[in-house]
Design an enzyme around this catalytic site. Structure first.
Site, PDB file in Angstrom:
ATOM      1  N   GLY A   1       0.740  -1.255  -0.152  1.00 17.57           N
ATOM      2  CA  GLY A   1      -0.118   0.013   0.425  1.00 17.57           C
ATOM      3  C   GLY A   1       0.871   1.455  -0.161  1.00 17.57           C
ATOM      4  N   CYS A   2       0.657   1.589   0.824  1.00 17.93           N
ATOM      5  CA  CYS A   2       0.977   3.632   1.329  1.00 17.93           C
ATOM      6  C   CYS A   2       2.785   3.723   1.391  1.00 17.93           C
ATOM      7  CB  CYS A   2       0.659   4.661   1.998  1.00 17.93           C
ATOM      8  SG  CYS A   2      -1.492   4.481   1.121  1.00 17.93           S
TER       9      CYS A   2
END
Length: 375
Positions: free
Chosen positions: A137-138
């Site tokens: 993800g981030c």
């Protein structure tokens, strides 16, 4: 020693403003019992506009997971090559100089990875290593930098291309009506970025140490529920408070390196939201101004997942970088809860930085303004 060079960043041409986002929320969900709370949370994100790979009318439609993934593949092939070319130019390298490509994305799925297509279509050597990362993800922007650093440490003459491609709008789910989902609909945006980590030479951040850290017992706080309709983003209300356990990790890493995390020259971190940055200010004892690059990314593009760290780095370059030897920290935060952290010094500050231009497909315009290794 490996140097993280100037990134290239591109955003799509379709723009959605905060006012338009709030109007959509009120129009699409007029009877939602928590609409007032959701719109207040969206306003408090600090996001003023976002860029989308499709017009908002298309974004709001849901033709199915298969159709959306085809959009992801087509848009990635259309938008990534120009960014890669610009990043190579920034690093003063050609495709045949690259020894590994790290490709990070959590908003679409391809097998083989886009790395194979890039190698075949852009002149990279057939023996170029491929490292696709799909599930951080981030945090993946920080992870990509760290894995590039590791590779260059093992092979000091190597060069690594990092690519981050995030089309968060393709995960919009019209049937998800929780406050967390409504908030994410007003927070995330689309962007593509690339940067080169040079094993030798280059202007940028000379990487010296990296680390990974997972906060125990938080693996379900940020997650995807993969259903017939695609990726459904799950966000626990406790996520904004994760800097309380993570800030000491940043401080401890800096301390092991002989640095003071509260007294560095620059900070380039993932901005999931303003609370993350505000809490880092409190727990690290630093002024809000030190996170101006991350705040600018959040304001102008929204949360663009793994691209955030690279865009914050690009803004750092825009400001002229720093004096030779200036100390700094890079950090990405994402599912796990995972932190990917790097420490480094600015090198080559005497080189005149080029004026920033953020690519918008169709036209050009100026941008609106764990593992622990010491080397």
């Amino acid at each position: 020693m490996a140097t993280l060079c100037r990134p290239a960043v591109a955003v799509p041409e379709h723009v959605l403003t905060l006012a338009e986002t709030l109007e959509l929320a009120r129009t699409l969900h007029p009877d939602h019992p928590q609409l007032a709370l959701a719109t207040r949370l969206i306003e408090n994100t600090g996001v003023r506009k976002r860029h989308l790979v499709q017009p908002v009318e298309e974004t709001l439609r849901h033709p199915g997971f298969e159709a959306r993934n085809k959009v992801y593949e087509a848009e990635a092939r259309r938008r990534v090559p120009a960014v890669v070319q610009q990043a190579l130019e920034h690093a003063e390298l050609a495709p045949h100089d690259i020894d590994m490509i790290v490709y990070v994305s959590c908003t679409g799925f391809l097998m083989p990875s886009l790395t194979a297509w890039l190698i075949n279509s852009m002149g990279f050597r057939p023996d170029t290593r491929q490292l696709p990362i799909a599930q951080l993800g981030c945090a993946a922007g920080g992870s990509a930098i760290n894995r590039a650093h590791d590779f260059c440490t093992a092979r000091p003459a190597a060069n690594v291309l990092v690519v981050a491609c995030e089309f968060c709008s393709l995960s919009y789910q019209p049937t998800d009506l929780s406050v967390g989902s409504l908030l994410s609909n007003g927070l995330f945006g689309d962007a593509v970025a690339a940067a080169v980590v040079r094993g030798d030479g280059g202007t940028g951040i000379r990487l010296e140490r990296n680390a990974s850290h997972l906060v125990p017992g938080t693996e379900d706080w940020i997650a995807y529920s993969v259903r017939a309709t695609g990726f459904h983003f799950l966000l626990d209300k406790r996520v904004p408070g994760t800097m309380e356990p993570l800030a000491p990790v940043l401080a401890q890493l800096a301390d092991r390196h002989g640095w003071n995390a509260s007294d560095l020259d620059f900070y380039l971190v993932h901005a999931g939201g303003p609370r993350i940055l505000d809490d880092l200010c409190t727990h690290l004892g630093v002024a809000p101004h030190v996170f101006r690059f991350s705040r600018a990314t959040l304001t102008e593009y929204g949360n663009v997942a793994s691209v955030v760290v690279l865009d914050a780095l690009a803004r750092f370059f825009d400001e002229g970088g720093a004096v030779e030897g200036a100390k700094g920290l890079i950090a990405g935060f994402g599912p796990g809860i995972t932190a990917e952290i790097a420490l480094g010094r600015w090198t080559g500050a005497g080189s005149a930085p080029r004026r920033r231009t953020t690519t918008v497909i169709g036209r050009q315009r100026s941008a609106v303004a764990g593992l622990d290794r010491a080397h």
